[in-house]
Design a protein around this motif. Structure first.
Motif, PDB file in Angstrom:
ATOM      1  N   LEU A  27      39.983  40.163  40.182  1.00  0.00           N
ATOM      2  CA  LEU A  27      38.565  40.149  40.528  1.00  0.00           C
ATOM      3  C   LEU A  27      38.481  39.705  41.983  1.00  0.00           C
ATOM      4  CD1 LEU A  27      36.871  38.365  37.484  1.00  0.00           C
ATOM      5  CD2 LEU A  27      37.006  40.829  37.966  1.00  0.00           C
ATOM      6  N   GLU A  28      37.626  40.353  42.746  1.00  0.00           N
ATOM      7  CA  GLU A  28      37.510  39.985  44.160  1.00  0.00           C
ATOM      8  C   GLU A  28      37.215  38.492  44.306  1.00  0.00           C
ATOM      9  OE1 GLU A  28      35.100  41.969  47.762  1.00  0.00           O
ATOM     10  OE2 GLU A  28      33.953  40.642  46.464  1.00  0.00           O
ATOM     11  N   SER A  29      36.411  37.962  43.362  1.00  0.00           N
ATOM     12  CA  SER A  29      35.995  36.553  43.460  1.00  0.00           C
ATOM     13  C   SER A  29      37.149  35.581  43.226  1.00  0.00           C
ATOM     14  CB  SER A  29      34.872  36.290  42.456  1.00  0.00           C
ATOM     15  OG  SER A  29      35.273  36.743  41.170  1.00  0.00           O
ATOM     16  N   ASP A  30      38.283  36.067  42.706  1.00  0.00           N
ATOM     17  CA  ASP A  30      39.447  35.193  42.499  1.00  0.00           C
ATOM     18  C   ASP A  30      40.373  35.169  43.713  1.00  0.00           C
ATOM     19  OD1 ASP A  30      38.808  34.256  39.968  1.00  0.00           O
ATOM     20  OD2 ASP A  30      39.690  36.008  38.983  1.00  0.00           O
ATOM     21  N   ARG A  71      35.150  44.512  41.886  1.00  0.00           N
ATOM     22  CA  ARG A  71      33.932  43.683  41.783  1.00  0.00           C
ATOM     23  C   ARG A  71      32.804  44.560  41.246  1.00  0.00           C
ATOM     24  NH1 ARG A  71      32.691  43.548  48.317  1.00  0.00           N
ATOM     25  NH2 ARG A  71      31.695  45.590  48.376  1.00  0.00           N
ATOM     26  N   ARG A  72      31.764  43.907  40.751  1.00  0.00           N
ATOM     27  CA  ARG A  72      30.555  44.644  40.360  1.00  0.00           C
ATOM     28  C   ARG A  72      29.911  45.155  41.653  1.00  0.00           C
ATOM     29  NH1 ARG A  72      28.071  40.751  37.174  1.00  0.00           N
ATOM     30  NH2 ARG A  72      29.026  41.320  35.225  1.00  0.00           N
ATOM     31  N   ALA A 111      37.845  46.308  34.410  1.00  0.00           N
ATOM     32  CA  ALA A 111      36.482  45.765  34.529  1.00  0.00           C
ATOM     33  C   ALA A 111      35.891  45.456  33.155  1.00  0.00           C
ATOM     34  CB  ALA A 111      35.599  46.764  35.279  1.00  0.00           C
ATOM     35  N   ARG A 114      37.497  42.313  31.783  1.00  0.00           N
ATOM     36  CA  ARG A 114      37.040  41.084  32.424  1.00  0.00           C
ATOM     37  C   ARG A 114      35.524  40.910  32.340  1.00  0.00           C
ATOM     38  NH1 ARG A 114      40.119  37.979  35.580  1.00  0.00           N
ATOM     39  NH2 ARG A 114      38.551  36.548  34.813  1.00  0.00           N
ATOM     40  N   LEU A 116      32.965  42.761  33.429  1.00  0.00           N
ATOM     41  CA  LEU A 116      32.086  43.138  34.542  1.00  0.00           C
ATOM     42  C   LEU A 116      31.001  44.113  34.098  1.00  0.00           C
ATOM     43  CD1 LEU A 116      34.359  43.654  37.699  1.00  0.00           C
ATOM     44  CD2 LEU A 116      33.183  41.615  36.914  1.00  0.00           C
TER      45      LEU A 116
END
Ligand code: NQM
Length: 363
Positions: A27-30, A71-72, A111, A114, A116
């Motif tokens: 995930l981009e946020s990770d 990512r979303r 996605a 996870r 999303l």
């Protein structure tokens, strides 16, 4: 699961096979937001540079030195954004310029895993924007009863066994990295290569920047295995000399340190398909063929005057299945052709998660 505390940094990821490629998905946020810090982390995660990638997840081959970041999306009409990163076993580069249609096949399953997007009942479809090349596609996976289904009867050459289909419908592929489908403005170029003379080639980008040449002009038949061609040092030197001249002609500048254009030797079909191919990506011969490479080769097959003319056997009709033969079988691309324009390209892949967890990185 609980593990003992340590001085290694744990980053959540899933190891996914997408088509004939494999790599960790994040995930981009990770990941760190700063690209330089992100790339350092990815190099450590994969164990690059090291030809064996012994200290990381990489599989000592360009096809298993790939990373997906998801990512979303905030783009209207788009569900997911996908950033693909190509690493190399023995290089320290993290290239986010080109696309990878094989890794793309694993984006929707990842996605959904996870959370999303919600999982539909029957089939789940999402529109995915590949950030590398600003390209959109619709991807569908089977989700009977609201549950991801990975097993099934779809076979893709280059992967053992069968699995559930991932269908990909590309919406706009022309000029993904190059300035247009035919970046030189011609379907066929006569390229002067120092030490090699004049080589006829089609310079084309319908999803992947590629140089297509006749296998016969390089003294090969198109029947060779990837291993045989990888051992052919003189051939690889000639192909690289041609590639370096073609880069600027395709508007790509100096491509010495770049992973594109990919080089493809084409020959008449051997097994009832449309064309035989041997692709270099760009320094290693592919065991099969890339997804967008196959779309690009199939497109050349339907263009008047390209290098494929007189070589390819193309089915008639506006919608055609173009079977691109490669070292371990064939890859069928469905093209919708409108005169000299390819309006749509669709194909099937398979994908699945191999492991879910955390990759551990020395800080
Ligand atoms: O062409 C290999 C692959 C690829 C890229 C490469 C790909 C594509 O087989 O869309 O999938 O060209 O480096 O994964």
């Amino acid at each position: 699961m609980d593990y003992a505390p340590s001085d290694l940094r744990a980053v959540p990821c899933m190891l996914m096979r997408g088509g004939t490629s494999r790599g960790p998905f994040f995930l981009e946020s990770d990941l760190p937001a700063d690209p330089a810090r992100r790339d350092k982390l990815l190099l450590a995660a994969m164990g690059s540079p090291d030809p064996r990638q012994i200290d990381g997840l990489g599989g000592a081959h360009p096809l298993t030195s790939k990373v997906g970041i998801v990512r979303r999306s905030t783009t209207p009409g788009v569900d997911l954004d996908f950033l693909f990163a190509q690493l190399q076993p023995n290089g320290d580069t993290v290239d986010v310029t080109p696309n990878c249609g094989n890794m793309l096949a694993a984006v929707l399953p990842f996605a959904l895993e996870r959370g999303l997007l919600p999982i539909g009942d029957g089939t789940t479809t999402a529109r995915i924007l590949t950030l590398n090349t600003d390209m959109q596609c619709d991807v569908s996976v089977p989700t009977p009863g609201g549950r991801l289904q990975y097993t099934g009867g779809t076979r893709i050459d280059g992967v053992p066994g069968t699995a559930a289909p991932v269908s990909i419908n590309f919406l706009d592929t022309a000029g993904s990295v190059c300035p247009g489908l035919l970046p030189s403005g011609r379907a066929l170029d006569r390229v002067d290569v120092p030490g090699l003379g004049t080589v006829e080639a089609t310079l084309i980008d319908n999803g992947m920047p590629m140089v297509l040449v006749r296998a016969g002009d390089f003294g090969i038949t198109g029947d060779e295995t990837a291993g045989e061609l990888n051992a052919h040092g003189a051939l690889k030197e000639k192909i690289e000399a041609l590639r370096l001249v073609c880069g600027p002609l395709m508007g790509l500048g100096d491509v010495k340190a770049k992973n594109y254009p990919k080089m493809c030797l084409v020959a008449p079909p051997k097994a009832g398909g449309a064309i035989a191919t041997r692709c270099f990506i760009p320094h290693v011969c592919h065991d099969s063929i890339g997804v967008l490479a196959a779309v690009t080769v199939a497109t050349a097959c339907v263009l008047d005057g390209s290098i494929a003319q007189g070589i390819a056997a193309v089915p008639a009709g506006r919608t055609k299945a173009v079977s691109v033969e490669h070292p371990t079988g064939e890859f069928s691309v469905e093209l919708e052709v409108d005169g000299q324009q390819v309006a749509r390209a669709a194909l099937l892949r398979t994908a699945r998660p191999i492991m879910r967890g955390e990759v551990l990185i020395p800080e």
